[in-house]
Scaffold this active site. Structure first.
Site, mmCIF file in Angstrom:
data_model
loop_
_atom_site.group_PDB
_atom_site.id
_atom_site.type_symbol
_atom_site.label_atom_id
_atom_site.label_comp_id
_atom_site.label_asym_id
_atom_site.label_seq_id
_atom_site.Cartn_x
_atom_site.Cartn_y
_atom_site.Cartn_z
ATOM 1 N N TYR A 242 0.926 7.450 -3.131
ATOM 2 C CA TYR A 242 0.182 7.539 -4.383
ATOM 3 C C TYR A 242 -0.045 8.986 -4.824
ATOM 4 O O TYR A 242 -0.971 9.299 -5.563
ATOM 5 C CB TYR A 242 -1.176 6.829 -4.263
ATOM 6 C CG TYR A 242 -1.085 5.318 -4.115
ATOM 7 C CD1 TYR A 242 0.137 4.654 -4.144
ATOM 8 C CD2 TYR A 242 -2.220 4.550 -3.944
ATOM 9 C CE1 TYR A 242 0.214 3.279 -3.996
ATOM 10 C CE2 TYR A 242 -2.157 3.170 -3.807
ATOM 11 C CZ TYR A 242 -0.940 2.538 -3.824
ATOM 12 O OH TYR A 242 -0.874 1.172 -3.686
ATOM 13 N N LYS B 135 6.126 2.310 9.067
ATOM 14 C CA LYS B 135 7.387 1.623 8.776
ATOM 15 C C LYS B 135 8.538 2.584 9.063
ATOM 16 O O LYS B 135 9.362 2.889 8.189
ATOM 17 C CB LYS B 135 7.374 1.162 7.296
ATOM 18 C CG LYS B 135 8.548 0.304 6.863
ATOM 19 C CD LYS B 135 8.529 -1.106 7.420
ATOM 20 C CE LYS B 135 9.816 -1.840 7.077
ATOM 21 N NZ LYS B 135 9.921 -3.168 7.715
ATOM 22 N N ASP C 278 5.178 -4.860 7.999
ATOM 23 C CA ASP C 278 5.455 -6.282 7.762
ATOM 24 C C ASP C 278 4.929 -7.136 8.905
ATOM 25 O O ASP C 278 4.335 -8.194 8.698
ATOM 26 C CB ASP C 278 6.947 -6.525 7.492
ATOM 27 C CG ASP C 278 7.870 -5.712 8.371
ATOM 28 O OD1 ASP C 278 7.399 -4.823 9.114
ATOM 29 O OD2 ASP C 278 9.095 -5.966 8.341
ATOM 30 N N ASP D 265 -3.732 -0.011 0.893
ATOM 31 C CA ASP D 265 -4.130 -0.717 -0.324
ATOM 32 C C ASP D 265 -3.804 -2.199 -0.193
ATOM 33 O O ASP D 265 -4.633 -3.080 -0.431
ATOM 34 C CB ASP D 265 -3.379 -0.100 -1.519
ATOM 35 C CG ASP D 265 -3.938 -0.559 -2.853
ATOM 36 O OD1 ASP D 265 -4.978 -1.239 -2.866
ATOM 37 O OD2 ASP D 265 -3.312 -0.245 -3.881
ATOM 38 N N ASP E 172 -6.503 -5.619 0.809
ATOM 39 C CA ASP E 172 -6.687 -6.803 -0.035
ATOM 40 C C ASP E 172 -6.437 -8.067 0.778
ATOM 41 O O ASP E 172 -7.139 -9.072 0.642
ATOM 42 C CB ASP E 172 -5.761 -6.767 -1.260
ATOM 43 C CG ASP E 172 -6.455 -6.146 -2.469
ATOM 44 O OD1 ASP E 172 -7.317 -5.263 -2.256
ATOM 45 O OD2 ASP E 172 -6.145 -6.524 -3.611
HETATM 46 MG MG MG Z 1 -6.539 -2.271 -4.306
#
Ligand code: MG
Ligand code: NAI
Length: 360
Positions: free
Chosen positions: A139, A189, A222, A246, A250
């Site tokens: 980001y 990863k 994953d 992120d 969630d």
């Molecule tokens: Mg979020």
């Protein structure tokens, strides 16, 4: 002498002001019950309505105004009418970045009484602390858009992993795991992201040599997503990059009670700048203004704020009050199957908190 904590409050948009009012109520009550500290709240009316009037998300000297506070308590930012990239970058992401809040802390903890979609999961199974890199990584906003609209169009989105940025988040996670006497799991990863995540794994190992007492695990993202559903008990303290964090948080919110309960702290551990505490949900335009938003996520973030200020006893008491409110099921908002209003839930938390103190 009475200690005073100065808190900047940015209620923001939609249900933000509705839920933050309840968090403030709880913080004030905790201070009153304690008697040795108090809060001074200063509210800033920034957000999308402010943008509509002034063409900007915050005052020009907004960052300077915030700088002197002990912490920031934020509702939610974003509303139809203002593009999300303007509202988010103009306020929330700006504060995270300029105040170098490079640690994002999200507790994923199944409280008693919280709804959980996993069939056999118990409270002991879902109890993790996710530490997400909050300042760079995927980001960072780096990249390019070449030959826009042409057949040879090329878009580049570059992940930025500096040594400083990677080391400091991983070190923070090791310190946290050591302090809590828990294991530390790194999620990356390295098999597919052959620069950034190979580097991440290397730093995780390097820094780990200074923490031989901390038990570590390393998962591919994953596999980690699968294990969070199938065997969440594998995870205690988790450290991961901005994007992976992120997504995984969630997922974590979903298995630990949903958006109405999930809280997150944006922390500048060096305390050079104020840290920021917020529910992770957005402004929920679909239910805004109706007094039915669930304030428990905002209350949980108030509990994180109390921890951060060194009032851990109250942080814990507030979280226990949230738990008891969910177990009793007398005052819950519609998203949790109840009929109570936002402020009725806040009142209930406050009365449970007061009763728990009286009982001691
Ligand atoms: Mg979020
Ligand atoms: P959202 O989190 O606002 O809502 C998603 C769904 O969850 C909606 O159906 C909403 O009613 C429900 N919900 C969320 N919080 C709730 C609560 N406390 N009680 C009961 N129900 C709740 O996400 P959405 O709709 O994608 O975004 C709306 C706006 O919020 C957008 O402008 C977005 O950019 C912004 N946003 C801001 C965030 C922040 O300030 N940290 C985070 C996420 C979104």
């Amino acid at each position: 002498m009475m200690k005073t904590y100065r808190i900047a409050v940015i209620p923001g948009d939609g249900i933000g002001p509705e839920v933050i009012a309840e968090g403030v109520k709880v913080l004030n009550r905790a201070a009153e019950l304690d008697g040795s500290f108090r809060f001074e709240f200063v509210t800033f009316p920034w957000g999308c309505e402010y943008y509509a009037k002034h063409g900007k998300m915050m005052d020009d000297d907004g960052m300077e105004k915030l700088r002197s506070f002990d912490a920031i308590y934020l509702g939610a930012v974003g509303y139809p009418g203002v593009p999300d990239h303007i509202s988010l970058w103009g306020l929330l992401l700006r504060i995270r970045k300029e105040f170098d809040q490079y640690v994002n802390i999200r507790p994923i903890q199944l409280l008693d009484g919280a709804p959980c979609p996993l069939k056999d999961a118990s409270k002991a199974d879902i109890d993790m602390l996710v530490i997400r890199e909050n300042s760079e990584g995927e980001y960072a906003g780096a990249g390019d858009w070449l030959f826009k609209g042409k057949p040879e169009e090329v878009v580049l989105q570059t992940g930025v992993f500096s040594r400083k940025g990677t080391e400091r988040i991983i070190r923070y996670a090791y310190e946290t795991a050591r302090r809590l006497n828990k294991s530390l799991t790194s999620v990356s990863k390295g098999n597919a992201l052959n620069y950034s995540m190979v580097f991440w794994d290397q730093v995780f190992e390097e820094v780990g040599r200074e923490y031989p007492d901390v038990k570590t695990y390393s998962y591919l993202v994953d596999a980690a997503a699968m294990f969070m559903i199938k065997q969440p008990q594998r995870f205690e303290v988790v450290v991961t990059s901005n994007l992976f964090g992120d997504i995984l948080t969630d997922l974590g919110a979903a298995i630990a009670g949903g958006l109405g309960l999930a809280a997150g702290a944006n922390v500048n551990p060096d305390r050079t700048y104020p840290s920021m505490f917020e529910p992770i949900h957005g402004s929920a335009p679909d239910i805004a203004g109706r007094g039915i938003a669930n304030p428990l996520a905002a209350v949980w973030s108030a509990s994180q704020l109390l921890d951060f200020l060194g009032q851990e006893r109250w942080g814990k008491a507030v979280l226990q009050a949230v738990e008891q409110v969910m177990v009793e099921r007398v005052a819950l908002t519609p998203d949790m199957g109840g009929t109570a209003s936002t402020s009725e839930v806040g009142d209930k938390v406050v009365s449970v908190l007061a009763a728990s103190v009286a009982a001691k």
